[in-house]
Design a protein around this motif. Structure first.
Motif, PDB file in Angstrom:
ATOM      1  N   UNK A 217       0.848  -1.188   0.000  1.00 43.64           N
ATOM      2  CA  UNK A 217       0.000   0.000   0.000  1.00 43.64           C
ATOM      3  C   UNK A 217       0.884   1.239   0.000  1.00 43.64           C
ATOM      4  N   UNK A 218       0.651   2.107  -0.979  1.00 42.99           N
ATOM      5  CA  UNK A 218       1.385   3.367  -1.053  1.00 42.99           C
ATOM      6  C   UNK A 218       0.408   4.482  -1.390  1.00 42.99           C
ATOM      7  N   UNK A 219       0.924   5.699  -1.389  1.00 43.20           N
ATOM      8  CA  UNK A 219       0.053   6.849  -1.646  1.00 43.20           C
ATOM      9  C   UNK A 219      -0.580   6.781  -3.026  1.00 43.20           C
ATOM     10  N   UNK A 220       0.112   6.176  -3.993  1.00 37.62           N
ATOM     11  CA  UNK A 220      -0.411   6.138  -5.355  1.00 37.62           C
ATOM     12  C   UNK A 220      -1.282   4.915  -5.625  1.00 37.62           C
ATOM     13  N   UNK A 221      -1.600   4.137  -4.600  1.00 34.18           N
ATOM     14  CA  UNK A 221      -2.500   3.009  -4.798  1.00 34.18           C
ATOM     15  C   UNK A 221      -1.976   1.728  -4.170  1.00 34.18           C
ATOM     16  N   UNK A 222      -2.696   0.657  -4.395  1.00 31.97           N
ATOM     17  CA  UNK A 222      -2.359  -0.634  -3.807  1.00 31.97           C
ATOM     18  C   UNK A 222      -1.972  -1.615  -4.898  1.00 31.97           C
ATOM     19  N   UNK A 223      -0.859  -2.289  -4.674  1.00 28.46           N
ATOM     20  CA  UNK A 223      -0.308  -3.208  -5.666  1.00 28.46           C
ATOM     21  C   UNK A 223      -0.111  -4.572  -5.026  1.00 28.46           C
ATOM     22  N   UNK A 224      -0.408  -5.618  -5.785  1.00 27.46           N
ATOM     23  CA  UNK A 224      -0.220  -6.979  -5.296  1.00 27.46           C
ATOM     24  C   UNK A 224       0.733  -7.763  -6.182  1.00 27.46           C
ATOM     25  N   UNK A 225       1.695  -8.425  -5.555  1.00 33.74           N
ATOM     26  CA  UNK A 225       2.601  -9.332  -6.267  1.00 33.74           C
ATOM     27  C   UNK A 225       2.030 -10.735  -6.089  1.00 33.74           C
ATOM     28  N   UNK A 226       1.641 -11.352  -7.184  1.00 31.78           N
ATOM     29  CA  UNK A 226       0.980 -12.656  -7.136  1.00 31.78           C
ATOM     30  C   UNK A 226       1.959 -13.749  -7.558  1.00 31.78           C
ATOM     31  N   UNK A 227       2.143 -14.719  -6.679  1.00 27.96           N
ATOM     32  CA  UNK A 227       2.917 -15.907  -7.045  1.00 27.96           C
ATOM     33  C   UNK A 227       1.921 -16.960  -7.517  1.00 27.96           C
ATOM     34  N   UNK A 228       1.882 -17.185  -8.822  1.00 32.59           N
ATOM     35  CA  UNK A 228       0.851 -18.027  -9.419  1.00 32.59           C
ATOM     36  C   UNK A 228       1.080 -19.515  -9.201  1.00 32.59           C
ATOM     37  N   UNK A 229       2.340 -19.924  -9.156  1.00 32.33           N
ATOM     38  CA  UNK A 229       2.598 -21.359  -9.097  1.00 32.33           C
ATOM     39  C   UNK A 229       2.082 -22.033 -10.353  1.00 32.33           C
ATOM     40  N   UNK A 230       1.284 -23.088 -10.193  1.00 37.98           N
ATOM     41  CA  UNK A 230       0.737 -23.799 -11.354  1.00 37.98           C
ATOM     42  C   UNK A 230      -0.622 -23.253 -11.789  1.00 37.98           C
ATOM     43  N   UNK A 231      -1.135 -22.239 -11.091  1.00 35.31           N
ATOM     44  CA  UNK A 231      -2.466 -21.716 -11.400  1.00 35.31           C
ATOM     45  C   UNK A 231      -2.438 -20.857 -12.663  1.00 35.31           C
ATOM     46  N   UNK A 232      -3.502 -20.888 -13.448  1.00 32.78           N
ATOM     47  CA  UNK A 232      -3.563 -20.025 -14.639  1.00 32.78           C
ATOM     48  C   UNK A 232      -3.754 -18.566 -14.237  1.00 32.78           C
ATOM     49  N   UNK A 233      -3.379 -17.680 -15.136  1.00 32.79           N
ATOM     50  CA  UNK A 233      -3.516 -16.255 -14.852  1.00 32.79           C
ATOM     51  C   UNK A 233      -4.966 -15.875 -14.603  1.00 32.79           C
ATOM     52  N   UNK A 234      -5.892 -16.533 -15.273  1.00 34.25           N
ATOM     53  CA  UNK A 234      -7.316 -16.205 -15.113  1.00 34.25           C
ATOM     54  C   UNK A 234      -7.802 -16.413 -13.671  1.00 34.25           C
ATOM     55  N   UNK A 235      -7.069 -17.217 -12.882  1.00 34.95           N
ATOM     56  CA  UNK A 235      -7.499 -17.444 -11.496  1.00 34.95           C
ATOM     57  C   UNK A 235      -7.371 -16.184 -10.656  1.00 34.95           C
ATOM     58  N   UNK A 236      -6.633 -15.189 -11.160  1.00 40.13           N
ATOM     59  CA  UNK A 236      -6.537 -13.919 -10.433  1.00 40.13           C
ATOM     60  C   UNK A 236      -7.912 -13.259 -10.333  1.00 40.13           C
ATOM     61  N   UNK A 237      -8.775 -13.511 -11.329  1.00 39.39           N
ATOM     62  CA  UNK A 237     -10.133 -12.952 -11.267  1.00 39.39           C
ATOM     63  C   UNK A 237     -10.877 -13.472 -10.030  1.00 39.39           C
ATOM     64  N   UNK A 238     -10.717 -14.759  -9.756  1.00 38.27           N
ATOM     65  CA  UNK A 238     -11.352 -15.346  -8.571  1.00 38.27           C
ATOM     66  C   UNK A 238     -10.802 -14.698  -7.302  1.00 38.27           C
TER      67      UNK A 238
END
Length: 405
Positions: A217-238
């Motif tokens: 969390x910073x003044x310019x917004x919130x950012x998440x670093x996602x470690x996907x492992x074997x999951x597809x990128x589309x799982x980020x929607x979930x």
């Protein structure tokens, strides 16, 4: 009462020493946290000291004097720094208190059984002393744990900044060290998420989808670093669905050194989501044309004017109708019939509007190159409208970080 304790002091000291041996053995046998942290000799010595402190506290309490709590606070601080669970620490303190009372009763009974009834008033004093000691231990532990948590949070934030801001070469030691300290592999499958205004992520614990996310969390917004492992990128929607936020998602990258670039791409994906719309997760690779327009503000303005200038010069209602018809036709993959159904009008009405648009722009919808121009120009119009409708003070995403090497 004080006289009785003085008379049995030597015997009580021997019994306390034996009690310390028993409690140390029991603690090591039943509590893996203690067993992993301390050897028997050290634990036994510390327990012995605490039991003596309880007895001395009882003597002071009987005299109406304050109990010395500095050692208890020091113990709480030390165990918090060592990572011993507070429950383990308090359990040993409470067991020790019960054993002190037992040893006191046994010593008095051995010295003068008739004096046992005179010992009863000491029970209330001893429990009060033990409460003060355990409260001091717990308070010091919690204070130290909170301070350590703050330090860990600041340290993790600095490590995330090193990865997401791209300070130094992407394959340099700062990046690899930051990744290692955050528990990230040298190679894997990662993505970056940037949330829109008002969005909120969460902790670094694995999410329900099984993805691990480190939020910053910073003044310019919130950012998440996602470690996907074997999951597809589309799982980020979930993952992001329950947050109810506007979000941009980068493509998959394979090394921590690519995360700064991924963060810029995620911010670019977020810019393709209308600020006035509801929650939406935008994967960059699904919005490349719109993202291309969003990344080049000056060229996007030129594109709007060159391709759709005559349409934009029309009266507001005419302009709205033609642009809405074009957008719907593009969404329906060039089907006039489906576009008419969505617009709740006759197919011939859609055809007439599209012919008028062709006449105004000099572009033909049967020419693929012209369709590309019209689609990009339409995206540029939407981008401009979204920008004008954004909340006051909203800033566009920054430039892409410079690539090293």
């Amino acid at each position: 009462m004080e006289r009785i304790i003085e008379e049995i002091r030597e015997d009580l000291s021997r019994r306390i020493a034996v009690t310390a041996d028993r409690l140390a053995d029991r603690t090591l046998a039943e509590d893996p946290a203690y067993a992993a942290l301390l050897g028997r000799a050290e634990l036994r010595e510390r327990i012995h000291h605490n039991l003596r402190q309880a007895v001395e506290g009882l003597v002071l309490g009987v005299r109406g004097l304050p109990v010395e709590l500095a050692d208890a606070r020091a113990t709480g601080t030390l165990r918090a720094e060592q990572g011993l669970p507070l429950a383990s620490l308090l359990r040993t303190y409470r067991r020790g208190g019960r054993l002190v009372w037992q040893a006191l009763n046994e010593a008095v009974a051995a010295h003068d059984p008739a004096a046992l009834p005179r010992l009863l008033p000491a029970a209330a004093v001893l429990w009060d002393v033990l409460d003060q000691l355990t409260d001091a231990v717990a308070d010091a532990y919690r204070r130290t744990e909170a301070a350590r948590w703050d330090r860990d949070r600041e340290r993790r934030a600095a490590l995330l900044d090193a990865l997401l801001d791209g300070a130094g070469p992407s394959d340099g030691p700062a990046v690899s060290e930051a990744a290692a300290q955050l528990g990230l592999p040298e190679r894997g499958r990662f993505a970056v998420v940037v949330l829109g205004a008002g969005g909120s992520g969460g902790s670094g614990e694995p999410a329900a989808s099984g993805l691990r996310v480190l939020w910053r969390i910073r003044a310019d917004g919130e950012t998440g670093l996602v470690e996907l492992g074997h999951h597809p990128l589309e799982s980020v929607r979930e993952l992001l669905g329950p947050l109810g936020a506007r979000a941009g998602v980068s493509p998959v990258v394979e090394t921590p050194g690519d995360l700064a670039r991924a963060r810029w791409l995620a911010a670019l994906a977020l810019r393709t989501v209308p600020a006035s719309g509801g929650p939406c997760t935008a994967l960059l690779d699904e919005r490349l044309p719109t993202a291309l327009v969003a990344s080049q503000a000056e060229l996007a303005g030129r594109l709007r004017q060159v391709v759709l200038g005559p349409v934009l010069a029309l009266p507001a209602e005419d302009r709205r109708v033609l642009l809405n018809t074009l957008g719907t036709w593009l969404t329906c993959q060039g089907s006039t019939t489906y576009a008419a159904q969505r617009l709740y009008c006759h197919r011939n009405t859609v055809s007439n509007r599209l012919r008028r648009l062709e006449q105004l722009t000099g572009r033909t919808l049967s020419d693929p190159a012209h369709v590309v121009e019209l689609a990009l120009a339409h995206a540029a119009v939407l981008q401009r409208a979204a920008g004008e409708g954004a909340a006051p003070g909203a800033k566009p995403a920054g430039r892409a970080p410079r690539r090293s090497g």
